[in-house]
Design an enzyme around this catalytic site. Structure first.
Site, PDB file in Angstrom:
ATOM      1  N   LEU A  51       0.877  -1.167   0.000  1.00 28.22           N
ATOM      2  CA  LEU A  51       0.000   0.000   0.000  1.00 28.22           C
ATOM      3  C   LEU A  51       0.913   1.214   0.000  1.00 28.22           C
ATOM      4  CD1 LEU A  51      -2.782  -0.886   2.635  1.00 28.22           C
ATOM      5  CD2 LEU A  51      -2.988  -0.876   0.139  1.00 28.22           C
ATOM      6  N   ASP A  52       0.538   2.248  -0.741  1.00 26.66           N
ATOM      7  CA  ASP A  52       1.358   3.448  -0.798  1.00 26.66           C
ATOM      8  C   ASP A  52       1.564   4.049   0.589  1.00 26.66           C
ATOM      9  OD1 ASP A  52       1.549   3.199  -3.517  1.00 26.66           O
ATOM     10  OD2 ASP A  52       0.017   4.697  -3.981  1.00 26.66           O
ATOM     11  N   TYR A  53       2.582   4.868   0.717  1.00 25.82           N
ATOM     12  CA  TYR A  53       2.943   5.527   1.974  1.00 25.82           C
ATOM     13  C   TYR A  53       1.752   6.244   2.612  1.00 25.82           C
ATOM     14  CZ  TYR A  53       5.725   8.587   5.074  1.00 25.82           C
ATOM     15  OH  TYR A  53       6.267   9.241   6.157  1.00 25.82           O
TER      16      TYR A  53
ATOM     17  N   HIS B   1      -0.038   2.219  -7.806  1.00 26.55           N
ATOM     18  CA  HIS B   1      -0.857   3.444  -7.876  1.00 26.55           C
ATOM     19  C   HIS B   1      -2.086   3.264  -8.764  1.00 26.55           C
ATOM     20  CE1 HIS B   1       2.801   4.990  -6.123  1.00 26.55           C
ATOM     21  NE2 HIS B   1       3.466   4.861  -7.243  1.00 26.55           N
TER      22      HIS B   1
END
Length: 238
Positions: free
Chosen positions: A99-101, A186
Site C-alpha cells: 500500500l502506498d505511503y 498506484h
C-alpha cells in the site's frame, strides 16, 4: 520439495537473495554436503547455514489496518516507519503486496511464501476493495468508465462494483467504493486521474475478503486457521 533458498528465507535466516549468496559461497550444507543453487529440499533434510542448523519456521498470519505514513518495506534508506514494526513478533514477516505511503487500510503480513504467491498472482484475481475520496462529482458515466476499463501505461485496469457512496457539495468531493482484482502500482489513483478526478485519500476496506471494520488504525489481529484455509482456497487451478 521446495527450493533451498526459499526454505532458508522462510526460516527467517536471510532474504532469498542473501540465501543465494550464502549457497554460492559454500556456506550452506544439506545432509552434510555443500549445497548448490537450484537445489530442492524437503522437510526431512538437514540444512545448516553458517554452522547453524535451521528449523522449519512456524507460520504466522496477520491482518493489519495500516495507518498513513508507514512504508510497506523491510528497510528504508529515508528512515521512514516500517510496516513490520507495527506487529509484535520475533518472526521475519513481510507484507503481502504493498500500500502506498499515504494509503491506509487492510494488508496481510506473514512469513508464508506459498500463500503470498497465491495472493499476489494475477491469475487468482484476489479482490481488493477501496474507499476513495476524490475531487469533483463522480457521475454514473464515470463509474461505468471505470467498470469498462481504462488503459494506463499499457496496462488494462478495470474496476468492479463501482459505487458513489457520497458527494459533498460544499467541498466538491466524492466518496467512491470500488473493487479491483489486480495490483498495479498506484492503480486506483491512476484510474481516477484518467477520468479527470484526483484522489485525496485512499483506504483499502478489505483484501481477499478480509475486512478491517473491527480494527482501528494501526491495530492488527492474527488470522484464524479457518481464515488461512479460506485464503489458500482462493488459488485457481492451473
Amino acid at each position: 520439495m521446495e527450493r533451498l533458498q526459499k526454505v532458508i528465507s522462510e526460516a527467517g535466516v536471510a532474504s532469498r537473495r542473501k540465501a543465494e549468496e550464502l549457497i554460492k559461497e559454500g556456506k550452506v550444507l544439506v545432509n552434510g554436503s555443500v549445497a548448490s543453487i537450484g537445489m530442492k529440499v524437503s522437510g526431512a533434510d538437514e540444512i545448516i547455514v553458517d554452522d547453524k542448523k535451521i528449523k522449519k519456521e512456524d507460520k504466522e498470519y496477520y491482518l493489519l489496518n495500516k495507518p498513513r505514513g508507514v512504508i510497506c518495506s523491510l528497510d528504508d534508506k529515508e528512515g521512514r516507519k516500517l510496516i513490520t514494526s507495527l506487529i509484535d513478533t520475533k518472526k521475519r514477516i513481510y507484507p503481502v503486496g504493498r500500500l502506498d505511503y499515504d494509503t491506509t487500510g487492510a494488508i496481510i503480513l506473514t512469513n508464508d511464501g506459498k500463500l503470498t504467491n497465491i495472493l499476489e498472482h494475477p491469475k487468482n484475481e484476489i479482490e481488493r476493495t477501496y474507499l476513495a475520496k476524490v475531487s469533483g462529482f463522480v457521475s454514473k458515466d464515470d463509474c461505468k468508465k471505470l467498470e469498462k476499463g481504462v488503459l494506463i501505461d499499457n496496462n488494462f485496469c478495470k474496476a468492479y462494483h463501482v459505487k458513489l457512496k457520497k458527494y459533498d457539495k460544499k467541498s466538491d468531493e466524492s466518496y467512491v467504493l470500488l473493487t479491483l482484482k489486480e495490483g498495479h502500482n498506484h492503480e486506483v489513483k491512476n484510474m481516477f486521474d484518467s477520468i479527470g478526478h484526483s484522489v485525496d485519500k485512499l483506504k483499502r476496506e478489505s483484501f481477499a475478503g478480509l475486512g478491517i471494520e473491527e480494527l482501528r488504525s494501526g491495530e492488527y489481529k492474527k488470522l484464524s486457521i479457518k481464515e488461512v484455509k479460506r485464503l489458500y482456497a482462493l488459488k485457481k487451478a492451473d
